[in-house]
Design an enzyme around this catalytic site. Structure first.
Site, PDB file in Angstrom:
ATOM      1  CD  GLN A 110      -2.617  -1.355   2.582  1.00  0.00           C
ATOM      2  OE1 GLN A 110      -2.066  -0.842   3.617  1.00  0.00           O
ATOM      3  NE2 GLN A 110      -3.971  -1.437   2.538  1.00  0.00           N
ATOM      4  CB  ILE A 112       2.692   4.116   3.889  1.00  0.00           C
ATOM      5  CG1 ILE A 112       2.401   2.689   3.800  1.00  0.00           C
ATOM      6  CG2 ILE A 112       2.475   4.513   5.638  1.00  0.00           C
ATOM      7  CD1 ILE A 112       1.141   2.063   4.202  1.00  0.00           C
ATOM      8  CG  HIS A 128      13.862  -2.809  -2.487  1.00  0.00           C
ATOM      9  ND1 HIS A 128      12.841  -2.618  -3.006  1.00  0.00           N
ATOM     10  CD2 HIS A 128      14.943  -3.136  -3.473  1.00  0.00           C
ATOM     11  CE1 HIS A 128      12.805  -2.599  -4.618  1.00  0.00           C
ATOM     12  NE2 HIS A 128      14.120  -3.123  -4.702  1.00  0.00           N
ATOM     13  CG  ASP A 164      12.203   0.910  -3.809  1.00  0.00           C
ATOM     14  OD1 ASP A 164      11.376   0.895  -2.681  1.00  0.00           O
ATOM     15  OD2 ASP A 164      11.904   0.386  -4.802  1.00  0.00           O
ATOM     16  CD1 TRP A 554      46.328 -48.424 -18.671  1.00  0.00           C
ATOM     17  CD2 TRP A 554      46.424 -50.428 -18.231  1.00  0.00           C
ATOM     18  NE1 TRP A 554      47.557 -48.512 -18.546  1.00  0.00           N
ATOM     19  CE2 TRP A 554      47.748 -49.992 -18.189  1.00  0.00           C
ATOM     20  CE3 TRP A 554      46.462 -51.955 -17.881  1.00  0.00           C
ATOM     21  CZ2 TRP A 554      48.866 -50.691 -18.017  1.00  0.00           C
ATOM     22  CZ3 TRP A 554      47.543 -52.611 -17.744  1.00  0.00           C
ATOM     23  CH2 TRP A 554      48.877 -52.116 -17.625  1.00  0.00           C
ATOM     24  N   PRO A 579      37.100 -43.306 -17.979  1.00  0.00           N
ATOM     25  CG  PRO A 579      35.783 -45.108 -19.180  1.00  0.00           C
ATOM     26  CD  PRO A 579      35.760 -43.458 -18.915  1.00  0.00           C
ATOM     27  N   GLY A 611      43.038 -39.462 -22.680  1.00  0.00           N
ATOM     28  CA  GLY A 611      43.358 -38.447 -21.305  1.00  0.00           C
ATOM     29  C   GLY A 611      43.708 -36.940 -22.045  1.00  0.00           C
ATOM     30  CB  SER A 632      51.527 -42.604 -14.624  1.00  0.00           C
ATOM     31  OG  SER A 632      51.329 -41.332 -15.614  1.00  0.00           O
ATOM     32  CB  CYS A 688      49.348 -49.083  -8.207  1.00  0.00           C
ATOM     33  SG  CYS A 688      47.851 -49.381  -7.035  1.00  0.00           S
TER      34      CYS A 688
HETATM   35  P1  NAP Z   1      48.070 -42.844 -16.670  1.00  0.00           P
HETATM   36  O1  NAP Z   1      48.904 -42.957 -18.182  1.00  0.00           O
HETATM   37  O2  NAP Z   1      48.550 -41.750 -15.930  1.00  0.00           O
HETATM   38  O3  NAP Z   1      46.730 -42.729 -17.157  1.00  0.00           O
HETATM   39  C1  NAP Z   1      45.867 -42.663 -16.303  1.00  0.00           C
HETATM   40  C2  NAP Z   1      44.562 -42.049 -16.830  1.00  0.00           C
HETATM   41  O4  NAP Z   1      44.896 -40.606 -16.820  1.00  0.00           O
HETATM   42  C3  NAP Z   1      44.142 -42.324 -17.990  1.00  0.00           C
HETATM   43  O5  NAP Z   1      42.516 -42.549 -18.004  1.00  0.00           O
HETATM   44  C4  NAP Z   1      44.439 -41.546 -19.249  1.00  0.00           C
HETATM   45  O6  NAP Z   1      43.870 -41.480 -20.304  1.00  0.00           O
HETATM   46  C5  NAP Z   1      44.474 -40.085 -18.288  1.00  0.00           C
HETATM   47  N1  NAP Z   1      45.288 -38.901 -18.765  1.00  0.00           N
HETATM   48  C6  NAP Z   1      46.365 -39.176 -19.632  1.00  0.00           C
HETATM   49  N2  NAP Z   1      46.788 -37.815 -19.807  1.00  0.00           N
HETATM   50  C7  NAP Z   1      45.719 -36.977 -19.174  1.00  0.00           C
HETATM   51  C8  NAP Z   1      45.826 -35.545 -18.948  1.00  0.00           C
HETATM   52  N3  NAP Z   1      46.545 -34.907 -19.591  1.00  0.00           N
HETATM   53  N4  NAP Z   1      44.475 -35.010 -18.201  1.00  0.00           N
HETATM   54  C9  NAP Z   1      43.718 -36.116 -17.521  1.00  0.00           C
HETATM   55  N5  NAP Z   1      43.799 -37.366 -17.620  1.00  0.00           N
HETATM   56  C10 NAP Z   1      44.703 -37.997 -18.611  1.00  0.00           C
HETATM   57  O7  NAP Z   1      48.391 -44.242 -16.108  1.00  0.00           O
HETATM   58  P2  NAP Z   1      48.028 -45.597 -16.755  1.00  0.00           P
HETATM   59  O8  NAP Z   1      49.077 -45.992 -17.741  1.00  0.00           O
HETATM   60  O9  NAP Z   1      46.837 -45.670 -17.350  1.00  0.00           O
HETATM   61  O10 NAP Z   1      48.120 -46.555 -15.279  1.00  0.00           O
HETATM   62  C11 NAP Z   1      49.118 -46.904 -14.855  1.00  0.00           C
HETATM   63  C12 NAP Z   1      49.649 -46.164 -13.737  1.00  0.00           C
HETATM   64  O11 NAP Z   1      48.507 -46.049 -12.688  1.00  0.00           O
HETATM   65  C13 NAP Z   1      50.772 -46.644 -12.842  1.00  0.00           C
HETATM   66  O12 NAP Z   1      51.836 -45.864 -12.528  1.00  0.00           O
HETATM   67  C14 NAP Z   1      50.171 -47.515 -11.566  1.00  0.00           C
HETATM   68  O13 NAP Z   1      51.144 -47.280 -10.564  1.00  0.00           O
HETATM   69  C15 NAP Z   1      49.291 -46.424 -11.350  1.00  0.00           C
HETATM   70  N6  NAP Z   1      48.018 -46.724 -10.410  1.00  0.00           N
HETATM   71  C16 NAP Z   1      47.971 -46.222  -9.156  1.00  0.00           C
HETATM   72  C17 NAP Z   1      47.132 -46.786  -8.333  1.00  0.00           C
HETATM   73  C18 NAP Z   1      47.131 -46.098  -7.067  1.00  0.00           C
HETATM   74  O14 NAP Z   1      46.192 -46.448  -6.369  1.00  0.00           O
HETATM   75  N7  NAP Z   1      48.106 -45.443  -6.315  1.00  0.00           N
HETATM   76  C19 NAP Z   1      46.311 -47.874  -8.691  1.00  0.00           C
HETATM   77  C20 NAP Z   1      46.137 -48.187  -9.932  1.00  0.00           C
HETATM   78  C21 NAP Z   1      47.313 -47.770 -10.792  1.00  0.00           C
HETATM   79  P3  NAP Z   1      44.207 -42.188 -21.310  1.00  0.00           P
HETATM   80  O15 NAP Z   1      43.536 -43.674 -21.247  1.00  0.00           O
HETATM   81  O16 NAP Z   1      44.020 -41.745 -22.603  1.00  0.00           O
HETATM   82  O17 NAP Z   1      45.823 -42.688 -21.084  1.00  0.00           O
END
Ligand code: NAP
Length: 873
Positions: A110, A112, A128, A164, A554, A579, A611, A632, A688
């Site tokens: 209203q 006022i 407000h 306001d 992998w 993955p 990746g 890695s 790993c």
């Molecule tokens: P990787 O080459 O480091 O790849 C891992 C993941 O990262 C893959 O999905 C990869 O894609 C991706 N990737 C690559 N470049 C990237 C970027 N610039 N940005 C974001 N993501 C990216 O490792 P990997 O050869 O697959 O696996 C083996 C390694 O994993 C070993 O060193 C192992 O010790 C380690 N690992 C560690 C554990 C732990 O719990 N600490 C467990 C398992 C494995 P792509 O598929 O296209 O390469």
């Protein structure tokens, strides 16, 4: 005597102080907001000497009047305060008679007169809903959204004779979320915070501390009132502007467009947004001129006109609903089948009441407020209700394209498209890539998704529903375990039996374990120093982070997915998972199961691809708040850098390892040999935490090697052997192999054809050698000797690495075992065992093996943030 005096003083400084600085107030306003402010002010100890509100409508009093009348507060319901611009004398006199010291105007429609505004000794304060001087005028919230402001907020200001323009007393602001509407902004911030701020403002006035900050002219704007007539959508503008226009009118007055000659109100709700890249807009619902609302997706499909025949039981329920509706629409004598809820005068509060009353009568019916807007006539509502009860009103079925393969006495059905927002779909550019079966070199196609559609990953809530979904998901994975294990075997080269037990088995356990956490995430209360005379309490809340990205390797495709996703979901986040490019298939099968488990759309998204493209996009994405990575060390470093540069997202890194295993001469040698071998060869060495170096005490060294080599030779070629090492998907580079061979005299390396390599043992390895330092990630045992009794010496060699993932020690001497375990620089130490991971035990590395934990309660905290809340009381 002294004690008595102290008591009096203390009383004075606490409870007595609360009675000071209170005002006599006139409340001029209306609505629930006015009601809440009224209640808050009285709770604070102020006296409301008069409530001035609007007259009753259709026999119903305004909520402010209702509550004030109940309290016996004088209530005045003047239809107007002025006639032809002049104050009405009797109204002004009635107002003056209440003797207010301050006018509080929470929501006043209203006009006022200034004689009233300026009459009390402290004047008048008004709420407000904009950050003044921006968006002066009656449709401030609408314009905040229409203009695409990043901040919304409200002001409490001193009334003056402008529109306001009075001096500011206090202001509060909040971020505007991409899918906020007028409703969400009002409900989550402007309403609750506004009430508190009004009470706070009155106290500041009472305490003589209220500022009067003149409004600057810079940045000032005044926009007209938004009405239905001027809410038409101009479709000839960018998607974002259309989106802002629609949400800026939602739900009142409601944006509209003419579609095929019909006027349709368009509404967007939270969770629906624009895809800026393709300049299109998702509209959730359309409402036609007769008030009927439909999901926009059904606009082009012919409406289902067939009505269901009700059973006797359902007819009884329909009559009960009729009674509820009749109770709410008190002005309608008979509820006919054609009676329209809204045209008969129902408002939004009545919708809530109807839904709650029906839920009370028919427990367990999934009914929402929106359903009432979708079926506005009594008959439509009953039909909708009955279909819902019969479960006929289900979500559309999941459509999956499969690649099939006959193998392992079954026909595998493998999804291969990206999984986004609960649907399988091709990559935006239609791009596919081949994924190779390492056992025979055959290929399947998978879609590579370049765009991380983060908008489709919606916020979820930690709740019972999530818990139930996670349990159901684990059950479904168990039901499909043979299928999942077979896919894992052909995609990653995993040995089937191990895939069944570990890759799939532990994944199921992981989901069951974290399902148990869903409803147990809680903060703590913390004693803090008191700020006398008030007292304080601090407590913490554990909050989800929002959209999280997960990037995995992998070697255990499904298990790595489970370790990270289960914790991430239990914490209440949504996720986008990439993955490894070479092993996407179990993740996509898993996605299919999540739909069956009832996990809401958009909570889990799977984007296969490289990746460099997809992974990098996730690391860089500004809307992702956390990235969980396993892989890695070099890629981990790159990800951490991208996460820092983009938006400083939280990161956890599970990286490579070169884990030492120390075998002392006083060990149980049989066990040490058996476990020493599995520490290296488990999952073909693609592990790993594989023991990257074995240090064996000199006096048992030769016997240890003799037994290990004997076992290795025995088991080569025998694919059913317990640790299944004879086949391997081996990613060694050829130069590494050369290096290995030239640097080591006592070696035995032999390759099978194709992707697989036989187990290998290297002895007499010296610390400077390549294989002593670098992760092999294959079935390679690297053995070095150490002098008898040289515990500290072997410890320093074991720790002389930049990795720190896991470690192990074999000895019967518990003191030695404890001494060594304390000094090993690794995230996990195994004593007289190896590879004994468990869903409840935290897992993660030190040094360049990364940081952050998977599994156990600690993993949850990787996906939560802690908020400390301090209350004064
Ligand atoms: P990787 O080459 O480091 O790849 C891992 C993941 O990262 C893959 O999905 C990869 O894609 C991706 N990737 C690559 N470049 C990237 C970027 N610039 N940005 C974001 N993501 C990216 O490792 P990997 O050869 O697959 O696996 C083996 C390694 O994993 C070993 O060193 C192992 O010790 C380690 N690992 C560690 C554990 C732990 O719990 N600490 C467990 C398992 C494995 P792509 O598929 O296209 O390469």
């Amino acid at each position: 005597m002294l004690w008595a005096a102290n008591t009096v003083i203390r009383k004075f400084s606490t409870s007595y102080a609360k009675l000071q600085n209170k005002l006599n107030l006139a409340l001029i306003g209306q609505s629930l907001f006015g009601q809440e402010v009224y209640t808050g002010l009285r709770k604070q100890g102020h006296k409301v000497v008069g409530v001035f509100t609007v007259p009753d409508k259709d026999g119903k009093a305004d909520p402010l009047a209702t509550v004030a009348e109940k309290d016996g507060t004088p209530v005045f319901k003047f239809p107007r305060w002025r006639v032809k611009g002049e104050p009405i004398a009797e109204v002004v006199e009635a107002y003056k008679a209440v003797g207010a010291e301050l006018n509080v105007m929470p929501f006043c429609s209203q006009f006022i007169p200034m004689t009233v505004i300026n009459y009390p000794k402290h004047g008048s304060i008004i709420y407000h809903p904009s950050i003044l001087p921006k968006h002066r005028g009656a449709s401030a919230i609408n314009w905040t959204l229409i203009e695409g402001d990043k901040k919304a907020g409200f002001s409490v200001f001193w009334a003056d004779d402008g529109l306001d323009t009075g001096p500011i007393l206090l202001q509060k602001e909040c971020d505007v979320e991409p899918n906020d509407t007028v409703d969400t902004l009002y409900n989550r911030f402007l309403f609750p915070e506004g009430i508190k701020a009004m009470v706070e403002a009155v106290q500041l006035v009472a305490d003589g501390k209220a500022p009067r900050i003149p409004q600057p002219e810079e940045g000032a704007s005044y926009e007209g009132i938004q009405k239905k007539s001027n809410a038409k959508v101009n479709l000839d503008q960018p998607a974002e502007a259309i989106h802002n226009w629609i949400r800026g009118h939602d739900k009142v007055p409601g944006a509209w467009a003419v579609i095929q000659g019909q006027v349709c109100a368009i509404s967007v709700h939270a969770g629906v947004g624009t895809h800026k890249a393709c300049r299109c807009l998702q509209v959730r619902s359309l409402q036609f001129e007769d008030g009927k609302m439909i999901p926009a997706a059904r606009y082009f499909s012919p409406g289902d006109t067939t009505s269901v025949e009700l059973t006797e039981e359902e007819k009884k329920m329909a009559e009960e609903i009729r009674v509820c509706v009749c109770g709410i629409l008190s002005n309608v004598n008979v509820i006919e089948d054609t009676t329209d809820f809204f045209k008969s005068g129902a408002a939004s509060m009545d919708v809530v009441r109807l839904v709650e009353e029906i839920k009370e009568k028919c427990a367990g019916v999934p009914l929402q407020n929106e359903d009432v807007y979708m079926a506005t006539s009594f008959q439509e509502f009953v039909q909708m209700f009955v279909r819902r009860l019969r479960g006929e009103d289900q979500e559309e079925e999941l459509v999956v394209s499969y690649a099939t393969k006959d193998i392992n006495n079954m026909t595998l059905k493998m999804p291969y498209q990206c999984f986004i927002d609960g649907r399988f779909e091709d990559a935006e550019n239609g791009k596919t890539y081949d994924t190779v079966n390492p056992t025979d070199g055959s290929v399947s196609h998978t879609h590579e998704h370049a765009h991380a559609l983060v908008s489709s990953a919606r916020r979820t809530h930690r709740c019972l529903c999530l818990l139930l979904c996670a349990c159901r998901l684990a059950d479904l994975m168990e039901e499909h375990q043979e299928e999942l294990a077979t896919i894992e075997a052909i995609d990653s080269g995993a040995v089937y039996t191990l895939a069944l037990k570990t890759h799939v088995g532990m994944s199921i356990q992981t989901f069951r374990y974290f399902a148990g956490w869903c409803d147990k995430i809680q903060g703590t209360t913390i004693p803090i120093n008191q700020a006398r005379p008030n007292r304080n309490l601090t407590f913490t809340r554990k909050e989800p982070l929002g959209v999280c990205a997960i990037v995995i390797p992998w070697n255990y495709p499904l298990m790595m997915l489970a370790w990270k996703s289960a914790a991430c979901l239990a914490a209440g986040n949504t996720l986008v998972l990439k993955p490894a490019q070479v092993t996407p298939l179990t993740a996509l099968k898993f996605a299919e199961l999540t739909v069956k488990a009832g996990i809401p759309k958009g909570v889990i998204n799977i984007l296969p691809g490289s990746g460099g493209l997809v992974g990098q996009r996730l690391s860089d994405h500004p809307d992702i708040r956390k990235l969980g990575f396993t892989g890695s060390t070099p890629i981990g470093k790159q990800i951490m850098k991208s996460c820092a540069v983009s938006n400083l997202k939280k990161v956890s890194l599970e990286l490579g390892g070169k884990s030492p295993l120390i075998v002392f001469s006083d060990c149980d040698l049989d066990k040490a040999v058996r476990m020493g071998m599995s520490s290296v060869y488990f999952n073909k060495g693609e592990n790993c935490i594989a023991a990257g170096r074995l240090f064996v005490e000199e006096s048992i060294h030769d016997e240890f090697i003799r037994r290990v080599v004997g076992e290795t030779v025995l088991s080569s070629g025998c694919s059913a052997y317990s640790w299944e090492f004879p086949i391997i998907l081996f990613p060694f580079r050829s130069d590494t192999i050369e290096e290995v061979i030239t640097h080591n005299a006592h070696c035995r390396v032999s390759f099978c054809a194709g992707y697989f390599m036989e187990p290998t043992v290297f002895t007499d390895v010296e610390d400077h050698m390549f294989i002593a330092k670098e992760e092999s990630f294959g079935p390679v045992m690297v053995v070095s000797k150490f002098k008898d009794g040289d515990v500290d010496g072997v410890l320093s060699r074991a720790n002389d690495t930049e990795f720190g993932l896991a470690s192990g020690v074999f000895t019967r001497d518990i003191n030695k075992a404890m001494y060594v375990s304390e000094r090993l620089e690794a995230g996990t130490v195994f004593i007289n065992t190896y590879n004994k991971t468990d869903v409840a035990a935290p897992f993660g590395g030190f040094k360049q093996s990364g940081f952050g934990k998977d599994l156990g309660e600690e993993a949850l905290h990787e996906y939560l943030r802690t908020k400390a809340v301090t209350v004064e009381y």
